[in-house]
Design an enzyme around this catalytic site. Structure first.
Site, PDB file in Angstrom:
ATOM      1  CE  LYS A 199      -4.417  -1.567   1.646  1.00  0.00           C
ATOM      2  NZ  LYS A 199      -5.559  -1.353   2.513  1.00  0.00           N
ATOM      3  CE  LYS A 204      -5.788  -6.989  -1.948  1.00  0.00           C
ATOM      4  NZ  LYS A 204      -6.175  -6.670  -0.668  1.00  0.00           N
ATOM      5  CE  LYS A 234     -12.918  -1.804   0.703  1.00  0.00           C
ATOM      6  NZ  LYS A 234     -12.381  -2.659   1.469  1.00  0.00           N
TER       7      LYS A 234
HETATM    8  P1  TYM Z   1     -10.793  -4.770   3.451  1.00  0.00           P
HETATM    9  O1  TYM Z   1     -11.766  -3.667   3.685  1.00  0.00           O
HETATM   10  O2  TYM Z   1      -9.666  -4.522   2.527  1.00  0.00           O
HETATM   11  O3  TYM Z   1     -11.558  -6.051   2.925  1.00  0.00           O
HETATM   12  C1  TYM Z   1     -12.708  -6.568   3.581  1.00  0.00           C
HETATM   13  C2  TYM Z   1     -12.676  -8.080   3.522  1.00  0.00           C
HETATM   14  O4  TYM Z   1     -12.661  -8.519   2.152  1.00  0.00           O
HETATM   15  C3  TYM Z   1     -11.569  -9.410   1.936  1.00  0.00           C
HETATM   16  N1  TYM Z   1     -11.067  -9.214   0.567  1.00  0.00           N
HETATM   17  C4  TYM Z   1     -10.968 -10.179  -0.343  1.00  0.00           C
HETATM   18  N2  TYM Z   1     -11.271 -11.483  -0.293  1.00  0.00           N
HETATM   19  C5  TYM Z   1     -11.068 -12.214  -1.426  1.00  0.00           C
HETATM   20  N3  TYM Z   1     -10.563 -11.690  -2.571  1.00  0.00           N
HETATM   21  C6  TYM Z   1     -10.246 -10.384  -2.665  1.00  0.00           C
HETATM   22  N4  TYM Z   1      -9.766  -9.878  -3.800  1.00  0.00           N
HETATM   23  C7  TYM Z   1     -10.440  -9.548  -1.511  1.00  0.00           C
HETATM   24  N5  TYM Z   1     -10.230  -8.236  -1.251  1.00  0.00           N
HETATM   25  C8  TYM Z   1     -10.618  -8.041   0.026  1.00  0.00           C
HETATM   26  C9  TYM Z   1     -10.532  -9.009   2.989  1.00  0.00           C
HETATM   27  O5  TYM Z   1      -9.633 -10.050   3.253  1.00  0.00           O
HETATM   28  C10 TYM Z   1     -11.405  -8.653   4.167  1.00  0.00           C
HETATM   29  O6  TYM Z   1     -11.747  -9.812   4.899  1.00  0.00           O
HETATM   30  N6  TYM Z   1      -7.907  -4.688   7.532  1.00  0.00           N
HETATM   31  C11 TYM Z   1      -9.176  -5.102   7.011  1.00  0.00           C
HETATM   32  C12 TYM Z   1     -10.357  -4.532   7.769  1.00  0.00           C
HETATM   33  C13 TYM Z   1     -10.326  -4.752   9.243  1.00  0.00           C
HETATM   34  C14 TYM Z   1     -10.567  -5.986   9.902  1.00  0.00           C
HETATM   35  C15 TYM Z   1     -10.490  -5.686  11.280  1.00  0.00           C
HETATM   36  C16 TYM Z   1     -10.831  -7.291   9.457  1.00  0.00           C
HETATM   37  C17 TYM Z   1     -10.114  -3.812  10.185  1.00  0.00           C
HETATM   38  N7  TYM Z   1     -10.209  -4.360  11.418  1.00  0.00           N
HETATM   39  C18 TYM Z   1     -10.662  -6.688  12.234  1.00  0.00           C
HETATM   40  C19 TYM Z   1     -11.014  -8.274  10.440  1.00  0.00           C
HETATM   41  C20 TYM Z   1     -10.938  -7.976  11.802  1.00  0.00           C
HETATM   42  C21 TYM Z   1      -9.300  -4.654   5.557  1.00  0.00           C
HETATM   43  O7  TYM Z   1      -8.655  -3.723   5.151  1.00  0.00           O
HETATM   44  O8  TYM Z   1     -10.240  -5.303   4.849  1.00  0.00           O
END
Ligand code: TYM
Length: 329
Positions: free
Chosen positions: A113, A194, A197
């Site tokens: 990132k 991957k 967003k």
């Molecule tokens: P974030 O917002 O990037 O993504 C949310 C969830 O979607 C999953 N994900 C994917 N799964 C499969 N293929 C993809 N291409 C893909 N892109 C995203 C992510 O793995 C995630 O589960 N750090 C986290 C948010 C967070 C969090 C937490 C998660 C903050 N605190 C506590 C769990 C527990 C994040 O940026 O997810």
């Protein structure tokens, strides 16, 4: 401890896509029968990279609405916005002081990132400390996430262990729950990366709110190799394999079944079937979303989630404050 506690979060930092749904939200919805289920829209994580305030406000509500539309039932689960519960930031600060620079330096997502960025915030570097706080506040046992979050959950276990061994049993060690398939949905433009967003190329991701025409266009134009065979081979045919993965998850079929179904057929036919499947998945989800946003019910759900989550988290934060030696009021 109250048995099974599920916690997960999602950033309101762009358009949610089918990767978020297949990798995470689908599991959240499916796992709600038992225990305590808590889902959080992590707006404080979102500001680790620049955000337009008005867009962030709208996206936060949009993501919350989509989580409910995807099947998270407010009767069974808590849903709230991270900045509505100050305990997250407060525990995040405390945990900062038990994580080393070296540990943080090893986080691969920070490296990705921060690459080629003019401005990299300390918040982005420190992001996993806040994520650990999110999880540890609730005695979480399971964290359903996509593959890219595994390392952050490992770090969470690590800091919990360090704290426990210094101050006595305080935190429960959570396990990451990553789906066997769907944990890493790839970009439609570059299937070696991957689906994301924050991808500048909007053709790479199918948004959960994309119109059917856009879904069809994106899937039809998805990068595939120059061969003709519809076969699951991630190394040699990453584009086809990615579409097969998506199709198999949406239709509930195994990859072997998908291979048989499309034996001897052309990429064009397969892409049409995949596009139809995704449009079919999104249609009811989008209808539920629109109804929820127009009914005004979302704000109530979020207010209730914030109140209940605080009731749960505050005890844990006070326990930590006591243990580290803060004077209590
Ligand atoms: P974030 O917002 O990037 O993504 C949310 C969830 O979607 C999953 N994900 C994917 N799964 C499969 N293929 C993809 N291409 C893909 N892109 C995203 C992510 O793995 C995630 O589960 N750090 C986290 C948010 C967070 C969090 C937490 C998660 C903050 N605190 C506590 C769990 C527990 C994040 O940026 O997810």
């Amino acid at each position: 401890m109250i048995g099974r506690v599920v916690f997960s979060g999602i950033q309101p930092s762009g358009n949610l896509h089918i990767g978020n749904y297949l990798g995470a939200m689908r599991q959240w919805a499916a796992g709600q029968q038992a225990g305590l289920n808590i889902f959080c829209i992590v707006d404080m994580h979102a500001i680790t990279v620049p955000q337009d305030p008005n867009v962030l406000r709208e996206k936060t509500l949009e993501v919350a609405g989509l989580v409910v539309a995807a099947g998270v039932d407010p009767e069974k689960s808590l849903l709230f916005i991270q900045s509505h519960n100050p305990d997250h930031a407060n525990l995040g600060w405390a945990l900062n002081c038990f994580l080393s620079m070296g540990q943080m330096n090893r986080m691969t997502q920070f490296k990705e990132k921060s690459e080629k960025k003019d401005f990299v915030s300390v918040g982005l570097f420190d992001y996993p400390a806040l994520m650990a706080a999110d999880i540890l506040l609730y005695d979480t046992t399971e964290v359903p996430v996509g593959e890219d979050q595994r390392q952050h959950v490992e770090l969470t276990r690590n800091v919990a262990e360090r704290f426990n061994s210094r101050f006595g049993e305080t935190f429960v060690l959570p396990v990451p729950v990553i789906p066997k398939s769907g944990g890493r949905v790839m970009s439609l433009v570059d299937p070696t990366k991957k689906m994301s967003k924050s991808d500048a190329d909007l053709m790479g991701a199918v948004g959960l709110l994309d119109e059917p025409d856009a879904v069809v266009k994106k899937i039809k134009l998805a990068t595939t190799d120059s061969g003709t065979e519809i076969r699951y081979d991630v190394k040699k045919k990453p584009g086809v394999a990615n579409l097969m993965g998506i199709y198999s998850l949406v239709k509930g079929k195994s990859l072997a079944e998908v291979e048989v179904e499309f034996q001897g057929r052309q990429y064009g036919e397969f892409k049409t079937a995949a596009a139809d499947a995704v449009v079919g998945l999104l249609k009811p989800l989008q209808a539920r979303y629109k109804e929820l946003r127009s009914s005004g019910g979302l704000e109530k759900i979020l207010a209730n989630g914030a109140k209940k989550s605080y009731e749960l988290s505050h005890k844990k934060l006070m326990e930590v404050y006591e243990k580290v030696g803060f004077v209590r009021q």
